[in-house]
Motif scaffolding. Structure first.
Motif, short mmCIF file in Angstrom:
data_model
loop_
_atom_site.label_atom_id
_atom_site.label_comp_id
_atom_site.label_asym_id
_atom_site.label_seq_id
_atom_site.Cartn_x
_atom_site.Cartn_y
_atom_site.Cartn_z
N SER A 44 -74.30 24.37 -45.80
CA SER A 44 -75.12 23.30 -46.38
C SER A 44 -74.47 21.95 -46.12
O SER A 44 -73.29 21.86 -45.76
N TYR A 53 -79.48 19.85 -47.11
CA TYR A 53 -79.97 20.81 -46.12
C TYR A 53 -79.13 22.07 -46.23
O TYR A 53 -77.90 22.00 -46.35
N ALA A 69 -84.41 27.44 -43.58
CA ALA A 69 -83.84 26.17 -44.05
C ALA A 69 -84.45 25.76 -45.39
O ALA A 69 -85.66 25.85 -45.59
N VAL A 71 -84.61 22.40 -47.87
CA VAL A 71 -84.45 20.95 -47.86
C VAL A 71 -84.73 20.44 -49.27
O VAL A 71 -85.78 20.73 -49.84
N GLU A 93 -88.40 24.63 -45.00
CA GLU A 93 -88.87 24.16 -43.70
C GLU A 93 -90.33 24.54 -43.46
O GLU A 93 -91.03 23.90 -42.68
N CYS A 102 -81.26 17.34 -40.35
CA CYS A 102 -80.44 18.52 -40.58
C CYS A 102 -79.35 18.63 -39.51
O CYS A 102 -79.64 18.52 -38.31
N ILE A 106 -76.23 23.84 -39.08
CA ILE A 106 -77.16 24.55 -39.96
C ILE A 106 -78.35 25.05 -39.15
O ILE A 106 -78.77 26.20 -39.28
N LEU A 107 -78.89 24.22 -38.28
CA LEU A 107 -80.01 24.63 -37.44
C LEU A 107 -79.65 25.85 -36.59
O LEU A 107 -80.49 26.74 -36.38
N ARG A 122 -88.06 21.80 -36.99
CA ARG A 122 -86.85 22.05 -36.19
C ARG A 122 -86.83 21.18 -34.95
O ARG A 122 -85.78 20.66 -34.56
N CYS A 125 -85.82 17.69 -35.97
CA CYS A 125 -84.38 17.63 -36.25
C CYS A 125 -83.58 17.56 -34.96
O CYS A 125 -82.65 16.76 -34.83
#
Length: 203
Positions: A44, A53, A69, A71, A93, A102, A106-107, A122, A125
């Motif tokens: 996170s 995130y 994810a 948020v 997400e 993000c 994390i992605l 995504r 981001c």
């Protein structure tokens, strides 16, 4: 879900918004059919205590599954007059959040999805990460994708970069006046190719 506010005493001893939310989204519960289900936060981040995130893994019977994810919009104010120092609004997400900053670490943990809102989020981001990774050198010229209007009335699209340590000043190429553009690295601009003149060498 709307905003939820709380005092320091309701944070359960957690010293930060990020630590509290990590604990909130990591849990295990018994299910009626037997076994357990829950979530586990794998990673996170909460930049500037504004947006949280997280990569959260679905857990069933102690076995990890999908990773998606979370948020959360965050309001963190230790000096709040009413003592409500922390507030948050949680999203996933799959809701297509507007906030799309993000971190890559994390992605990279998220599992594949066919949810269109999540896929769009995504992509946004990744695009923001790519924009922020660009490098500007002293003397570069940039061209903004859209015209920028400043408080002194100046309107422009091209600027010469002047670096002052980590600060970036943009100078109008004609008047040489300096300007600042907020969140410059997240905006759409392109480098203007420099014309280099090479010396002619005679044998």
């Amino acid at each position: 879900m709307g905003w939820l506010y709380m005092s320091r005493g309701s944070l359960g001893g957690h010293a930060s918004a990020s630590a509290y939310l990590d604990a909130q989204f990591t849990y295990e519960r018994q299910v009626e059919a037997g076994g357990t289900s829950g979530l586990r936060v794998l990673a996170s981040a909460c930049p500037r205590n504004r947006v949280y995130y997280a990569a959260a893994q679905v857990m069933n019977g102690g076995v990890g599954g999908e990773i998606f994810a979370i948020v959360c919009l965050v309001r963190w104010n230790p000096q709040d007059r009413e003592g409500l120092i922390f507030g948050y609004k949680d999203l996933t997400e799959y809701m297509g959040p507007y906030e799309a900053d993000c971190p890559a670490r994390i992605l990279d943990l998220l599992t594949e999805t066919d949810n269109q809102h999540a896929l769009d989020w995504r992509r946004r981001c990744r695009a923001n990460l790519e924009r922020r990774s660009r490098r500007l050198n002293d003397g570069d010229t940039i061209r903004m994708a859209q015209t920028v209007t400043f408080t002194d009335g100046h309107i422009g699209t091209e600027f010469v970069v002047e670096r002052r340590g980590r600060r970036i000043v943009l100078r109008d190429p004609v008047s040489q006046r300096g300007y600042r553009i907020t969140r410059l690295m997240e905006r759409d601009w392109s480098l203007v190719p420099m014309t280099r003149i090479h010396k002619t060498l005679f044998a």
